[in-house]
Design a protein around this motif. Structure first.
Motif, short mmCIF file in Angstrom:
data_model
loop_
_atom_site.label_atom_id
_atom_site.label_comp_id
_atom_site.label_asym_id
_atom_site.label_seq_id
_atom_site.Cartn_x
_atom_site.Cartn_y
_atom_site.Cartn_z
N LYS A 167 0.83 -1.21 0.00
CA LYS A 167 0.00 0.00 0.00
C LYS A 167 0.86 1.26 0.00
O LYS A 167 0.53 2.25 -0.65
CB LYS A 167 -0.95 -0.01 1.19
CG LYS A 167 -2.09 -0.96 1.02
CD LYS A 167 -3.05 -0.90 2.19
CE LYS A 167 -4.19 -1.88 1.97
NZ LYS A 167 -5.17 -1.85 3.03
N VAL A 168 1.97 1.23 0.72
CA VAL A 168 2.87 2.38 0.75
C VAL A 168 3.42 2.64 -0.66
O VAL A 168 3.44 3.77 -1.13
CB VAL A 168 4.04 2.16 1.75
CG1 VAL A 168 5.12 3.21 1.58
CG2 VAL A 168 3.51 2.16 3.18
N ILE A 169 3.82 1.58 -1.34
CA ILE A 169 4.38 1.72 -2.69
C ILE A 169 3.33 2.26 -3.67
O ILE A 169 3.67 2.95 -4.63
CB ILE A 169 4.96 0.37 -3.17
CG1 ILE A 169 6.20 0.03 -2.34
CG2 ILE A 169 5.31 0.41 -4.65
CD1 ILE A 169 6.73 -1.38 -2.56
N ALA A 170 2.06 2.01 -3.41
CA ALA A 170 0.97 2.47 -4.29
C ALA A 170 0.43 3.84 -3.88
O ALA A 170 -0.53 4.33 -4.48
CB ALA A 170 -0.16 1.45 -4.28
N ASP A 171 1.02 4.49 -2.89
CA ASP A 171 0.49 5.74 -2.35
C ASP A 171 0.52 6.89 -3.35
O ASP A 171 1.48 7.07 -4.09
CB ASP A 171 1.28 6.13 -1.09
CG ASP A 171 0.71 7.36 -0.43
OD1 ASP A 171 -0.51 7.38 -0.18
OD2 ASP A 171 1.47 8.31 -0.17
N HIS A 172 -0.56 7.68 -3.33
CA HIS A 172 -0.69 8.86 -4.18
C HIS A 172 -0.92 10.12 -3.35
O HIS A 172 -1.57 11.06 -3.79
CB HIS A 172 -1.88 8.71 -5.14
CG HIS A 172 -1.70 7.64 -6.15
ND1 HIS A 172 -2.09 6.35 -5.93
CD2 HIS A 172 -1.16 7.68 -7.38
CE1 HIS A 172 -1.82 5.63 -7.00
NE2 HIS A 172 -1.24 6.41 -7.90
N PHE A 173 -0.44 10.15 -2.11
CA PHE A 173 -0.62 11.27 -1.18
C PHE A 173 -2.08 11.46 -0.78
O PHE A 173 -2.46 12.51 -0.30
CB PHE A 173 -0.13 12.60 -1.74
CG PHE A 173 1.35 12.70 -2.00
CD1 PHE A 173 2.27 11.96 -1.28
CD2 PHE A 173 1.82 13.57 -2.95
CE1 PHE A 173 3.61 12.07 -1.53
CE2 PHE A 173 3.17 13.71 -3.20
CZ PHE A 173 4.07 12.94 -2.48
N GLU A 174 -2.92 10.47 -1.00
CA GLU A 174 -4.33 10.68 -0.71
C GLU A 174 -4.72 10.33 0.72
O GLU A 174 -5.86 10.51 1.10
CB GLU A 174 -5.20 9.87 -1.69
CG GLU A 174 -5.11 8.36 -1.53
CD GLU A 174 -4.06 7.70 -2.38
OE1 GLU A 174 -4.38 7.21 -3.47
OE2 GLU A 174 -2.90 7.64 -1.95
N HIS A 175 -3.78 9.88 1.53
CA HIS A 175 -4.14 9.37 2.85
C HIS A 175 -4.35 10.42 3.93
O HIS A 175 -4.97 10.15 4.92
CB HIS A 175 -3.13 8.33 3.32
CG HIS A 175 -1.76 8.89 3.51
ND1 HIS A 175 -0.89 9.03 2.46
CD2 HIS A 175 -1.13 9.36 4.59
CE1 HIS A 175 0.22 9.56 2.90
NE2 HIS A 175 0.11 9.77 4.17
N ASP A 176 -3.85 11.61 3.78
CA ASP A 176 -4.17 12.66 4.75
C ASP A 176 -3.89 14.04 4.17
O ASP A 176 -3.11 14.20 3.24
CB ASP A 176 -3.49 12.44 6.10
CG ASP A 176 -2.07 12.95 6.21
OD1 ASP A 176 -1.82 14.11 5.83
OD2 ASP A 176 -1.21 12.22 6.71
#
Length: 183
Positions: A111-120
């Motif tokens: 999930k970290v590798i797929a992150d698009h800055f959308e988590h916060d």
């Protein structure tokens, strides 16, 4: 990481720049390096003890502006904040290693590798822009060709202990990877 920290309880996030800061080559349990690493930096003009204070490997050896560049630091910050107990911000010096808030699983790393800055809201740098087209590169950026997670399991026989999960970029979809497969 100093001898007072517990490296077995820490994780590190590296984003195309040096992350090792202070070093102590006398501490042979936690550090390994060339005995002239500091003298070499002084000789090359990368480190001046009188001006720079304590030696910091990443600031002495990194390319100018690479550590705090918008191509490196935001991605590192975002990945750290997905895992860390502490919430870092862009103005802070990011750690070499840190204690995760929960056990880090292979699924969490995927999930970290797929992150698009959308988590916060603290790591969405351009909130009105599609994350694939931001000026600030995301963890899962268009330049990525693949992602991988190495699963090192010292409790299993050597022949099956280490597993590499790989996901390659799908060419037809911008910034999306295929499912992870066992490599």
């Amino acid at each position: 990481m100093g001898s007072s920290e517990s490296p077995d309880d820490n994780v590190a996030v590296i984003s195309n720049c040096y992350t090792i800061g202070e070093i102590d080559l006398r501490d042979t349990l936690n550090y390994l390096g060339s005995p002239d690493v500091i003298d070499y930096a002084i000789k090359r003009g990368w480190y001046n003890p009188e001006k720079d204070g304590d030696f910091n490997f990443k600031y002495a050896y990194a390319a100018e502006n690479s550590i705090d560049s918008k191509g490196n630091k935001p991605r590192q910050l975002s990945a750290i904040n997905l895992i860390s107990e502490y919430r870092y911000n862009l103005s802070e010096d990011l750690p070499f290693s840190f204690k995760p808030k929960v056990k880090v699983t292979k699924e969490k790393l995927m999930k970290v590798i797929a992150d698009h800055f959308e988590h916060d809201e603290n790591t969405i740098f351009e909130p009105d822009v599609n994350p694939h087209f931001q000026e600030v590169p995301i963890v899962c950026s268009s330049g990525n060709q693949y992602g991988f997670v190495a699963q090192l399991r010292n409790y299993l026989p050597e022949e099956i202990a280490n597993v590499l999960w790989v996901s390659v970029k799908r060419r037809l979809v911008v910034n999306h990877f295929s499912p992870y497969i066992l490599a």
